[in-house]
Scaffold this active site. Structure first.
Site: not given
Ligand SMILES: Cc1ncc(C[n+]2csc(CCOP(=O)(O)OP(=O)(O)O)c2C)c(N)n1
Lengths: 329, 379
Positions: A62, A131
């Site tokens: 972000e 959220h």
């Molecule tokens: C700071 C932040 N930005 C956006 C989100 C929304 N969000 C939740 S999970 C996710 C993707 C995460 O991907 P990754 O780090 O590869 O982990 P995975 O869920 O694939 O295990 C996003 C964008 C969040 N939880 N926190």
């Protein structure tokens, strides 16, 4: 005139589409805004039609989304940043309050940042922590930012376009629990004739008390006004639309007529927007008031577990209860 | 700095990875990486069988949670399907004194810590904040804001050093879990900087499941993630994340290095998220079925099962018994989740401050009065 009945979500989508068409410098950037169309599908289909350079899937960062938007804006672009959920804006908070908000002032008027930061906000969708937050006061407290929020499809459609055309950096809060609410929108309407971005709107006229709300709580207040009408009380509802700067004149003239004011928001009450509104109304309408300005807000707790959020969020009963208290003063 | 460029295994990505068990269930004795480190495991027959039991159990519990979500009993669920080997291997590699900082998908690691699998369900059902005692379980709470926990883990690890609990085989080590998407966050990069500078007893365990919601790995990085470590001054190793043996061997070595005072390691577990990102996600919008199919052939459970069968460490009756006991556990979990009570609304005022606040006490009593005023009505 082509009036259509669409949801707030779809209205925002149409508004973004028109902005991309209108100005080739407009770019949308954020996590998952491309193929997925955003987690709420607000950008659905835009990357397909405008390409990956106009609708940019960004890395999961972000501070990066907003920080690079600053550079793009200096370079002449008009970035529209999507923050996926309210609780994830904080990694970008430094960029927003320390950089975006101050650049025009710091450059002594030389550098404009026409950036829009879209944030779905508020509760009521049964989500897990982070959220469902209402962080609007943090941004409204920051000079240099303008903060707006819509409450119906027609406003969603025009306000997103107006925000993108504005030279001010604007934090644009979208009432996520209302994304699926429908209303009439004239998709051909000329923006020049649209309701001005920074004016409040009387959402329902009334004579007995003024309810002041914004975003998700406007619907709640309109429902409360309908219920109150059955008991013979005629409530006026004002939709603020812009949280910074607030259109005070519209509020003052209403409260001077009705003599009573209740401010309603989901965010915690402590040091919130309601406090500022109550203070201003008291200062400017003191001799017209029949009762102190009352507030109906979220409690001063972190957003609670989903199964009790209906108890946290101001509802029709709590609004009517405050109206009763005002009349009982 | 040697970055641990790895020997290629079957189906390895460019640059290779550490693999000790192929997708066909062939055992590779040991793997030596470019920096000269040799990885292997030395399990007894029973230990192999118990690892298999872990994998099956964890997958079954996850499937039950997915079903509960579909039936409306959970608000949301983040499935670990496909990531069992990365989680079980690394989780079992921890020693009792080690501390873990998970994200929101580490139900398998949680299980290996001996924690009651019911723990995360309050959060996902929406009846509580998921709070368990991090110190008691040596497993911190789930963290939803991406990447934040990597800094917490690093700070904790600095505390381990300051307490003099490193530099010996019975020292403590700390492991932080995160995804490939998380590596883009500023906070994760700051965690790398701090861990490097303070030589913290840290293992950064990245489950590269190829996607951050809809965004493929290429949206986060142009180089393999494990190579990032070199830029922060510590080793990075990539493992076959679907190989529970490699996951165990490399994590065990990295944790032991950390506890012995040799500083941090980044492990990239190269794996795949077989399901949706969460139950709210629609993966058909951004990935093709054939990709999922090709990863099915690398399934972590079937390869260990093939190995056990070939070595005659497990026969049908063993496999059936494991399935049956996993099912029993999952069904009892289901019962318990269904009977989790909704919280008392007034409890939302609890735990805002350790010693309360006069203002909040007032709000609580006003809330109680307001609700009492509806008593007898149909509110
Ligand atoms: C700071 C932040 N930005 C956006 C989100 C929304 N969000 C939740 S999970 C996710 C993707 C995460 O991907 P990754 O780090 O590869 O982990 P995975 O869920 O694939 O295990 C996003 C964008 C969040 N939880 N926190």
């Amino acid at each position: 005139m082509m009036a259509e009945t669409i949801t707030i979500g779809k209205a925002l989508n149409h508004g973004l589409r028109r902005s991309l068409e209108h100005d080739s410098k407009v770019v949308i950037m954020g996590e998952d805004v491309g193929k997925l169309g955003g987690v709420f599908r607000i950008t659905d289909g835009l990357q397909k039609d405008f390409g990956e350079d106009r609708v940019i899937d960004t890395p999961l960062a972000e501070a990066g989304i907003v920080g690079t938007a600053v550079g793009l804006a200096i370079r002449g672009y008009r970035p529209v940043c999507e923050i996926q959920f309210d609780g994830f804006v904080f990694p970008a908070y430094n960029q927003i309050v320390a950089q975006v908000a101050k650049m025009f002032y710091r450059s002594m008027g030389k550098v404009r940042l026409p950036i829009v930061i879209r944030i779905p906000f508020g509760g009521g969708i049964g989500a897990v922590e982070h959220h469902s937050e209402s962080p609007e006061a943090y941004f409204s407290h920051t000079p240099g930012l303008k903060v707006v929020t819509c409450s119906n499809p027609a406003d969603a459609y025009s306000m997103i376009q107006q925000a993108i055309r504005s030279d001010d950096p604007i934090v644009f809060f979208e009432p996520k629990r209302r994304y699926w609410e429908k209303g009439e929108v004239d998709l051909d309407a000329d923006l020049a004739g649209a309701y001005p971005l920074h004016e409040a709107r009387v959402a329902r006229e009334g004579t007995d008390a003024t309810l002041i709300a914004y975003g998700p709580m406007v619907r709640t207040c309109l429902d409360a006004a309908t219920a109150a009408a059955e008991d013979g009380r005629n409530l006026e509802v004002i939709d603020l639309r812009t949280l910074s700067p607030v259109d005070y004149d519209k509020i003052y003239s209403s409260v001077r007529r009705t003599g009573r004011a209740v401010v309603v928001h989901e965010a915690p009450g402590n040091i919130g927007l309601g406090a500022e509104l109550a203070a201003r109304i008291t200062e400017h309408c003191f001799y017209s008031l029949e009762a102190p300005v009352l507030r109906v807000t979220g409690y001063d707790i972190p957003y609670p577990a989903a199964r009790v959020e209906e108890e946290y969020l101001p509802d029709l009963d709590r609004v009517l209860d405050a109206v009763d208290r005002s009349f009982g003063w | 700095m040697a970055n641990g460029e790895s020997t290629a295994g079957t189906d390895a990505p460019a640059g290779g990875f550490v693999q000790l068990l192929t997708p066909d269930g062939e055992r590779i004795d040991s793997v030596t990486t470019a920096d000269g480190t040799t990885y292997s495991v030395d399990f007894t027959d029973d230990e192999y069988r118990e690892l298999y039991r872990d994998l099956v159990t964890v997958r079954r519990l996850d499937a039950e949670a997915t079903a509960l979500q579909r039936q409306g009993e959970l608000g949301i669920w983040a499935s670990l399907l496909g990531q069992e080997a990365a989680q079980v291997g690394s989780g079992r590699a921890m020693r009792p004194q080690d501390m873990a900082f998970p994200t929101y998908r580490e139900h398998g690691v949680l299980y290996t810590r001996g924690i009651d699998p019911i723990m995360p369900f309050g959060l996902f059902r929406g009846v509580d904040q998921g709070g368990w005692d991090a110190n008691e379980h040596r497993f911190n709470g789930y963290t939803i804001v991406i990447g934040s926990q990597t800094l917490h883990a690093t700070g904790y690890a600095m505390g381990v050093t300051m307490d003099g609990k490193t530099g010996s085989p019975d020292g403590e080590a700390v492991i932080a879990y995160f995804g490939d998407g998380a590596t883009s966050q500023g906070e994760v990069n700051e965690a790398f900087v701090w861990a490097g500078v303070f030589h913290a007893p840290m293992v950064f365990f990245c489950q590269n499941n190829q996607y951050a919601i809809s965004e493929p790995l290429e949206r986060q990085t142009r180089i393999p993630l494990y190579r990032r470590a070199a830029g922060y001054g510590f080793p990075g190793v990539r493992i076959d994340g679907n190989d529970v043996l490699a996951s165990f061997a490399v994590t065990r070595a990295a944790l032991d290095n950390a506890r012995n005072g040799q500083g941090p390691t980044l492990i990239e577990a190269y794996t795949y998220r077989m399901g949706a990102h969460t139950s709210s996600d629609d993966p058909t919008r951004y990935r093709i079925a054939s990709e999922v199919e090709s990863w099915k052939a690398k399934d972590p459970i079937s390869r260990l099962r093939a190995f056990l069968a070939k070595q005659q460490l497990g026969d049908d009756s063993f496999f059936d018994e494991v399935d049956e006991s996993a099912k029993t556990l999952a069904l009892s979990l289901r019962e318990r989740v269904l009977s989790m009570p909704d919280p008392q609304p007034i409890s939302m005022f609890d735990n805002v401050y350790p010693h309360g606040s006069p203002e909040l006490d007032l709000q609580r009593s006003q809330f109680a009065d307001y609700h009492a005023s509806f008593e007898g009505s149909d509110h």
